[in-house]
Design an enzyme around this catalytic site. Sequence first.
Site, PDB file in Angstrom:
ATOM      1  N   LYS A 256       0.813  -1.213   0.000  1.00 52.29           N
ATOM      2  CA  LYS A 256       0.000   0.000   0.000  1.00 52.29           C
ATOM      3  C   LYS A 256       0.847   1.265   0.000  1.00 52.29           C
ATOM      4  CE  LYS A 256      -0.882  -0.322   4.968  1.00 52.29           C
ATOM      5  NZ  LYS A 256      -1.912  -0.670   5.930  1.00 52.29           N
ATOM      6  N   ARG A 257       2.069   1.128   0.371  1.00 50.25           N
ATOM      7  CA  ARG A 257       2.949   2.291   0.365  1.00 50.25           C
ATOM      8  C   ARG A 257       3.217   2.784  -1.054  1.00 50.25           C
ATOM      9  NH1 ARG A 257       8.399   3.161   1.520  1.00 50.25           N
ATOM     10  NH2 ARG A 257       7.768   5.118   0.563  1.00 50.25           N
TER      11      ARG A 257
END
Length: 500
Positions: A256-257
């Site tokens: 998700k980064r």
Amino acid sequence: MSDRPVRVRVAPSPTGDPHVGTAYQALFNYTFARSRAGKLILRIEDTDRARSTPESEAAILESLSWLGIEWDEGPDVGGPHAPYRQSERVVIYRQHARQLLDAGSAYRSFISKQALDQLRADQREQGWQGFFDAEGREMSREQSDRRADSGEPFVIRLKTPLDGDCVMKDLLRGEVSKEWAQIDDQILIKSDGYPTYHLANVVDDHLMGISHVIRGEEWISSLPKHLLLYEAFGWQPPVFCHLPLLRNPDKSKLSKRKNPVSIGYYQRAGYLPQALLNFLGLLGWSMPSGEEKFTIDEMIAEFRLEDVSLGGPVFDLRKLRWLNGRYIREDHDARSLRLALENWALNATRLESILPLAQPRMDALSDWGYLTAFFLADEEPFDPTDLKLKGKTADELAALLQTVIWRLEQQRDFTPEALQQTFRELSDSLEIKLRDLTLPLYVALTGKTASTPLFQSMAILGSDIVRMRIARAVDALGGLSSKKLRELEKQYEARFGTRG
RNA sequence: GACCCCAUCGUCCAGCCAGGUCAGGACACCAGCCUUUCAAGCUGGGAACACGGGUUCAAAUCCCGUUGGGGUCGCCA
């Protein structure tokens, strides 16, 4: 074993947002099951009782349904092997662990968590890759029982061979072998009495009659433990097939980064479920005809598990966007597109939640459009020079916004009231006036320095879009180096406790 | 670092298993056409078998090594 009826499962852990990786695994399991007249079982792996939440479980079921994945058995629909939630099957795992104990295939380990680190380090130093508790391994059953009965905390570990090779078979890779000495005595039952994934998944897969385990490549290194468990129980193992992992543009495991990973984000950003599923199907597999747009039924008709390719596919948002566009252009007329739009966001409920925020700011009905357009967008463009906070550098602001994202990740209740509460706390603990803190958020979220009330707007936008827009603001500020991020994470944990 | 997996255009795939056509398609990119604009659509273009050894008459395809990427090394899953 190929004569067995095909039964596969998707086994998500309800510890966060529904992940596209889960959807990917679900798609291939589903497609395989349907192509072989088999069943898909949905099983909730919630044995991590600190991180599992019912909200996450509900969100996962909802997301998979939205995509059009249908399971034959699961916690919501039941089935002959219920319950399908591992937290409700704990007795079963304990019985099986006991069985292993009786057979001498497992042992109790009374080592404290603190002593463990030291012991592990010692064994490493001696060149031992795996880990085992020699004392526990040798301990007589009587002594082990006595200490357990006296209330001393323990875990149950699998007794792994100290030498020799484990030869495994993977449907796509063929034989893979690994030295037993590399493998640690896996904990089967944690000190809280709950099983680890390794025990629970083997026991359940067997009890539920799973014929093929199709899962992510990350599991390949623990396959020996699983195989050993099947052997210890005297069970026939299923066919194993490890699918490649979805990747970020930089080839690392999808995270998700670096990429939106929540299914909910794609839904809110206006992607059609058929298109998202179709796109996922393109990663690692292709139609014999070369056609790239296909329905799930068309995929089922042509699918062969052994055709899946092994290179880790990059999740390419641009191609997803193109495919989604084809669905919109080719599969809809004005009427059905209007319906799709209504189904998505352009409906009375959503409009009536937005309107009260716009109304006080409207002089003419025509003001509605520019006041509320950002509610119906994916990205909302902003002027990067508006992204500032009194007395803070761009780097500091980026760090601050990242902190906000983390805080929001833990926010289950996304109502305006709860958000306000959270931001008050945030402003107190960061010693920044709430007014000042919210300004850059208006810019990131609404594209303007002045807009409809922040917390109410956030509640309508929803967590996925909110976090994505703030993340884009962090990028616009120059992003955060991984070193900086680690530092920040430490500060965050010191201040707000561990994050999910 | 140790172990395991993987390796065709920038990206996703086909071709590999049963060696033998200019290595094919798609996204993205560039150009042209169409068009009141922008998209879309159509046409064309640049763009890859990681490297080195073998095996063979012949290697993207089979074998070995190197390099590169990824994963795992938790009382998470």
